[in-house]
Write a protein that holds these residues in place. Sequence first.
Motif, mmCIF file in Angstrom:
data_model
loop_
_atom_site.group_PDB
_atom_site.id
_atom_site.type_symbol
_atom_site.label_atom_id
_atom_site.label_comp_id
_atom_site.label_asym_id
_atom_site.label_seq_id
_atom_site.Cartn_x
_atom_site.Cartn_y
_atom_site.Cartn_z
ATOM 1 N N ILE A 33 33.284 7.523 45.992
ATOM 2 C CA ILE A 33 34.254 6.623 45.380
ATOM 3 C C ILE A 33 35.662 6.950 45.870
ATOM 4 C CG2 ILE A 33 35.298 5.933 43.185
ATOM 5 C CD1 ILE A 33 32.548 6.476 41.887
ATOM 6 N N HIS A 34 35.977 8.225 45.910
ATOM 7 C CA HIS A 34 37.306 8.658 46.345
ATOM 8 C C HIS A 34 37.595 8.176 47.767
ATOM 9 C CE1 HIS A 34 40.399 11.368 47.888
ATOM 10 N NE2 HIS A 34 40.736 11.615 46.643
ATOM 11 N N LYS A 74 40.860 10.571 40.346
ATOM 12 C CA LYS A 74 39.798 11.375 39.758
ATOM 13 C C LYS A 74 38.703 10.441 39.239
ATOM 14 C CE LYS A 74 42.768 15.243 38.534
ATOM 15 N NZ LYS A 74 42.295 16.046 39.684
ATOM 16 N N THR A 75 37.446 10.836 39.422
ATOM 17 C CA THR A 75 36.329 10.080 38.867
ATOM 18 C C THR A 75 35.827 10.782 37.613
ATOM 19 O OG1 THR A 75 34.713 11.242 40.252
ATOM 20 C CG2 THR A 75 35.665 9.210 41.138
ATOM 21 N N ALA A 76 35.206 10.006 36.725
ATOM 22 C CA ALA A 76 34.798 10.551 35.435
ATOM 23 C C ALA A 76 33.431 10.027 35.041
ATOM 24 C CB ALA A 76 35.826 10.189 34.358
ATOM 25 N N ILE A 123 45.021 8.664 38.265
ATOM 26 C CA ILE A 123 44.195 7.467 38.086
ATOM 27 C C ILE A 123 42.746 7.917 37.920
ATOM 28 C CG2 ILE A 123 43.468 5.276 39.077
ATOM 29 C CD1 ILE A 123 45.979 5.345 40.817
ATOM 30 N N TYR A 124 42.138 7.549 36.800
ATOM 31 C CA TYR A 124 40.733 7.858 36.537
ATOM 32 C C TYR A 124 39.882 6.625 36.791
ATOM 33 C CZ TYR A 124 42.010 12.256 34.311
ATOM 34 O OH TYR A 124 42.487 13.505 34.072
ATOM 35 N N PHE A 125 38.733 6.849 37.385
ATOM 36 C CA PHE A 125 37.777 5.783 37.668
ATOM 37 C C PHE A 125 36.452 6.190 37.046
ATOM 38 C CE2 PHE A 125 34.684 3.386 40.101
ATOM 39 C CZ PHE A 125 35.313 2.180 40.359
#
Length: 367
Positions: free
Chosen positions: A78-79, A124-126, A167-169
Amino acid sequence: MLLERAQAAAHARLGDDLAASERGGRRRSRRPKQPGQWSIGASDTSSCRRAIWYRENPPPGYVPAPVDRRAARAGTLIHDSVSRRRRALYPWRLYEQPVTLPGLDRPSRYDEYDPVTGVLYDYKTAGDWKWALVGGDGPPEPEWDQTQLYGLALHLAGEVVTEVRIIYFERKSGSDEEFTRPFDEQAARRALSRLTAIATALDLGAALPRDRSGPSTDVICRRYCPARIHCWSMLEAQSVGRSPESYTLVTDRSDIEWALGEYDRHRAAKSAAEKAQNVARALLDGVAPDTYGEYEYVRTPGRLKDPEPDHQGRVRQLEALWDNPPSERPALHELDYPTRRTRTNGSTQVRRVRAAKRGTPPVRGSR
């Protein structure tokens, strides 16, 4: 050769391919490091100091344990996709650039910087757990420290940094949320001091302390830390029937007394909190579900469950036929087994509005 490779790849799974690609891209040396050679960077603001010690200066005989890297691989995909797409949309911005921080041996690398506006971005992914955590409290302070450190490195290089954004995704839904703070040089310097203190302790040969509670209660320790088995003596603890935390931290009677005191203190606090919550619950009886400032009051109705066998109804069915002559009683397999549907209880829930939405105007119909 192409035929052989094609046949070998015919049944390869995507997860295996991602893991193989990751292994092929890592070329870290396992040779012992000397003072001044520690690979500590801005991303270590969120790391357990003990895990850093195992990574940088492992004790003799230490063998890293396998870790679950599936979420990390998904986050990397994703990043990379986000970076590639934003690079096409905003070509004047700088992406994935290395920066240096005084006192640290490894260059750090920020995600995105706009030299026109002075805004620094960190992606950042979550997963479920992290998304819920961020929704309630916003980014943890160590993650703000990490982003502020990137800003400090740019500032020391003569660039203008006005604010930092995280930014969180969410991996599951594709939702995103953005959080902003002004660039804070003093906060960044305090974070840098903590990291340089770790490097100094490694130079002196000191064993760094643990910052997490252990594999029994902390998912990071249990699934993602390669040092967990050695750090918490997990095999030895299992052999004597104790938890890793008990085996490692509770070694004499005074330790047991301390652990009992901790348990009793938190038990009393939990009991007091439950009583206070019941008092507050009574205040909400009859209140209409809605959004009130920073809080959402949600009421869910009960629902009908799927049909299930009604054993008492079966008894009543057979009792009604008991007085009939045997010749007039139907066979059991001819009787439909009674069923019933029950309704679950409704529930009420109080939850905070997600941190990224606090302070925004309420939607129509909300207070």
